[in-house]
Design an enzyme around this catalytic site. Structure first.
Site, PDB file in Angstrom:
ATOM      1  N   ASP A 175     -21.333 -23.796 -37.480  1.00  0.00           N
ATOM      2  CA  ASP A 175     -21.022 -25.068 -38.097  1.00  0.00           C
ATOM      3  C   ASP A 175     -21.873 -25.219 -39.358  1.00  0.00           C
ATOM      4  O   ASP A 175     -23.056 -24.880 -39.352  1.00  0.00           O
ATOM      5  CB  ASP A 175     -21.380 -26.145 -37.060  1.00  0.00           C
ATOM      6  CG  ASP A 175     -20.964 -27.526 -37.479  1.00  0.00           C
ATOM      7  OD1 ASP A 175     -19.844 -27.920 -37.152  1.00  0.00           O
ATOM      8  OD2 ASP A 175     -21.775 -28.206 -38.142  1.00  0.00           O
ATOM      9  N   ILE A 176     -21.265 -25.686 -40.430  1.00  0.00           N
ATOM     10  CA  ILE A 176     -22.018 -25.876 -41.674  1.00  0.00           C
ATOM     11  C   ILE A 176     -22.934 -27.095 -41.513  1.00  0.00           C
ATOM     12  O   ILE A 176     -22.479 -28.169 -41.121  1.00  0.00           O
ATOM     13  CB  ILE A 176     -21.066 -26.098 -42.874  1.00  0.00           C
ATOM     14  CG1 ILE A 176     -20.131 -24.889 -43.028  1.00  0.00           C
ATOM     15  CG2 ILE A 176     -21.861 -26.344 -44.160  1.00  0.00           C
ATOM     16  CD1 ILE A 176     -19.052 -25.066 -44.094  1.00  0.00           C
ATOM     17  N   ASN A 183     -20.051 -33.289 -48.603  1.00  0.00           N
ATOM     18  CA  ASN A 183     -18.825 -33.920 -49.121  1.00  0.00           C
ATOM     19  C   ASN A 183     -19.128 -35.230 -49.838  1.00  0.00           C
ATOM     20  O   ASN A 183     -18.563 -35.523 -50.884  1.00  0.00           O
ATOM     21  CB  ASN A 183     -17.840 -34.177 -47.974  1.00  0.00           C
ATOM     22  CG  ASN A 183     -16.905 -33.005 -47.743  1.00  0.00           C
ATOM     23  OD1 ASN A 183     -16.583 -32.255 -48.670  1.00  0.00           O
ATOM     24  ND2 ASN A 183     -16.477 -32.821 -46.509  1.00  0.00           N
ATOM     25  N   HIS A 188     -14.775 -34.039 -52.157  1.00  0.00           N
ATOM     26  CA  HIS A 188     -13.993 -33.207 -51.237  1.00  0.00           C
ATOM     27  C   HIS A 188     -13.449 -31.928 -51.869  1.00  0.00           C
ATOM     28  O   HIS A 188     -13.237 -30.944 -51.171  1.00  0.00           O
ATOM     29  CB  HIS A 188     -12.855 -34.022 -50.619  1.00  0.00           C
ATOM     30  CG  HIS A 188     -13.342 -34.939 -49.542  1.00  0.00           C
ATOM     31  ND1 HIS A 188     -13.703 -36.251 -49.786  1.00  0.00           N
ATOM     32  CD2 HIS A 188     -13.571 -34.719 -48.228  1.00  0.00           C
ATOM     33  CE1 HIS A 188     -14.124 -36.801 -48.660  1.00  0.00           C
ATOM     34  NE2 HIS A 188     -14.045 -35.899 -47.697  1.00  0.00           N
ATOM     35  N   ASP A 192     -14.071 -28.452 -50.147  1.00  0.00           N
ATOM     36  CA  ASP A 192     -13.073 -27.431 -49.802  1.00  0.00           C
ATOM     37  C   ASP A 192     -13.491 -26.060 -50.313  1.00  0.00           C
ATOM     38  O   ASP A 192     -13.312 -25.044 -49.642  1.00  0.00           O
ATOM     39  CB  ASP A 192     -11.703 -27.797 -50.398  1.00  0.00           C
ATOM     40  CG  ASP A 192     -11.011 -28.885 -49.587  1.00  0.00           C
ATOM     41  OD1 ASP A 192     -11.533 -29.249 -48.510  1.00  0.00           O
ATOM     42  OD2 ASP A 192      -9.956 -29.371 -50.028  1.00  0.00           O
ATOM     43  N   ARG A 208     -16.324  -5.192 -38.018  1.00  0.00           N
ATOM     44  CA  ARG A 208     -15.873  -4.284 -36.965  1.00  0.00           C
ATOM     45  C   ARG A 208     -14.440  -4.601 -36.550  1.00  0.00           C
ATOM     46  O   ARG A 208     -14.095  -5.768 -36.344  1.00  0.00           O
ATOM     47  CB  ARG A 208     -16.806  -4.420 -35.763  1.00  0.00           C
ATOM     48  CG  ARG A 208     -16.855  -3.202 -34.866  1.00  0.00           C
ATOM     49  CD  ARG A 208     -17.761  -3.450 -33.694  1.00  0.00           C
ATOM     50  NE  ARG A 208     -17.365  -4.671 -32.967  1.00  0.00           N
ATOM     51  CZ  ARG A 208     -17.836  -5.002 -31.780  1.00  0.00           C
ATOM     52  NH1 ARG A 208     -18.741  -4.255 -31.208  1.00  0.00           N
ATOM     53  NH2 ARG A 208     -17.433  -6.104 -31.180  1.00  0.00           N
ATOM     54  N   GLU A 219     -15.501 -28.209 -40.267  1.00  0.00           N
ATOM     55  CA  GLU A 219     -16.463 -27.266 -40.855  1.00  0.00           C
ATOM     56  C   GLU A 219     -16.995 -26.305 -39.796  1.00  0.00           C
ATOM     57  O   GLU A 219     -18.057 -25.739 -39.934  1.00  0.00           O
ATOM     58  CB  GLU A 219     -17.608 -28.025 -41.532  1.00  0.00           C
ATOM     59  CG  GLU A 219     -18.552 -28.773 -40.608  1.00  0.00           C
ATOM     60  CD  GLU A 219     -18.111 -30.201 -40.291  1.00  0.00           C
ATOM     61  OE1 GLU A 219     -16.898 -30.493 -40.363  1.00  0.00           O
ATOM     62  OE2 GLU A 219     -18.996 -31.017 -39.976  1.00  0.00           O
TER      63      GLU A 219
END
Ligand SMILES: [Mg+2]
Length: 309
Positions: A175-176, A183, A188, A192, A208, A219
């Site tokens: 998760d960011i 934002n 926004h 994005d 792999r 996010e």
């Protein structure tokens, strides 16, 4: 896009070489043409080459066309290849049988070449459209990586495969950090762009074959790591964590760091019947929560399951 540039490949299957030539020569003007003189060879070739359509003779010794078609439809890797039966038989029941085993069309001899060409083109175009729709249905529109639907299908499949081993399956959820603040601060459009860059970095970090990245929602991203133990998953998680950090995307509003960072939760499981795939997701999510709780910009392990690796 590359699919449209590639010349499409047709496999002609007939036990009589002259019958193959009659179709192969004119079709080679527009397509790559492969041929097989028996069912076994046909089934082998579709595994070796990317085949877009098969023209299949019904009457062949050893394995007839119906059986070849049935086998193609049973294999996941070949079931979406359109099959057109070509045969001298013109019995209605045979045609029914052909369609019942999964053929898209049935052409009886003697045929007129322009008709065969037209039908081949129709079914190739339909296949291209179906393939495109399938791709779109599984890809996240913004980032271009697989979407949640694709993740659900992928995890289901890998869980079953791992259970058959049984082999260890690991999952990452990431998760960011402070994305809402990002934002709010940058808007926004920039938000994005940040999602796209993180997704691209993620796709690059997971190199792999068999590993699957996906946008899990908002996010949040996920990585499925088949045949991977805790240590292996940890390695991938760190590679991603550092990869995102190295992008050095300015995040002036973040209390954690001056640039965009992520938190990663890891869980690893041996699907031996005592746990479910939902357990794996839940524990990965808990690990992600721990990473957030402990200050973000870090990797956290789920303590679950304790089963030996
Ligand atoms: Mg024949």
């Amino acid at each position: 896009v590359t699919d449209h540039k590639r010349r499409r490949t047709i496999l002609i299957v007939d036990d009589i070489p002259e019958n193959v030539s009659v179709l192969a020569v004119p079709l080679a003007e527009d397509y790559e043409v492969l041929f097989a003189l028996n069912g076994e060879d046909a089934l082998w070739q579709v595994e070796q080459e990317s085949v877009d359509l098969i023209l299949l003779d019904v009457m062949m010794p050893d394995m007839d066309g119906y059986e070849v078609c049935q086998r193609l439809k049973l294999r996941e890797s070949t079931q979406s290849i359109p099959v057109i039966f070509i045969t001298a038989k013109d019995d209605v029941e045979d045609e029914e049988k052909g369609l019942a085993v999964g053929a898209v069309d049935y052409i009886t001899k003697p045929f007129r070449l322009p008709i065969v060409k037209a039908r081949v083109k129709t079914h190739l175009d339909l296949k291209a459209k179906t393939d495109l729709l399938m791709r779109l249905a599984n890809v996240d529109g913004l980032t271009g990586i697989p979407n949640r639907r694709s993740f659900d299908i992928g995890l289901e499949k890998e869980w079953r495969r791992a259970a058959r081993g049984p082999t260890r399956l690991s999952l990452l959820l990431l998760d960011i950090d402070h994305f809402k603040l990002y934002n709010d601060h940058y808007g926004h459009v920039q938000g994005d762009l940040c999602l796209k860059q993180v997704a691209a970095c993620l796709a690059e970090s997971v190199a792999r074959a068999g590993d699957q990245v996906a946008r899990y929602g908002g996010e949040e991203f996920a990585v499925i790591l088949p045949s991977t133990d805790r240590e292996g998953a940890h390695e991938v998680a760190f590679k991603i964590l550092h990869g995102i950090r190295d992008l050095n995307l300015e995040h002036a509003a973040s209390p954690t760091a001056a640039c965009v960072t992520i938190s990663v939760g890891i869980a690893s499981a041996l699907p031996d019947g005592s746990i479910t795939q939902e357990n794996l997701i839940t524990s990965t999510d808990e690990a992600l929560y721990m990473a957030k709780h402990r200050g973000r910009n870090q990797v956290s392990f789920s303590s679950f399951p304790v089963a030996s690796s």
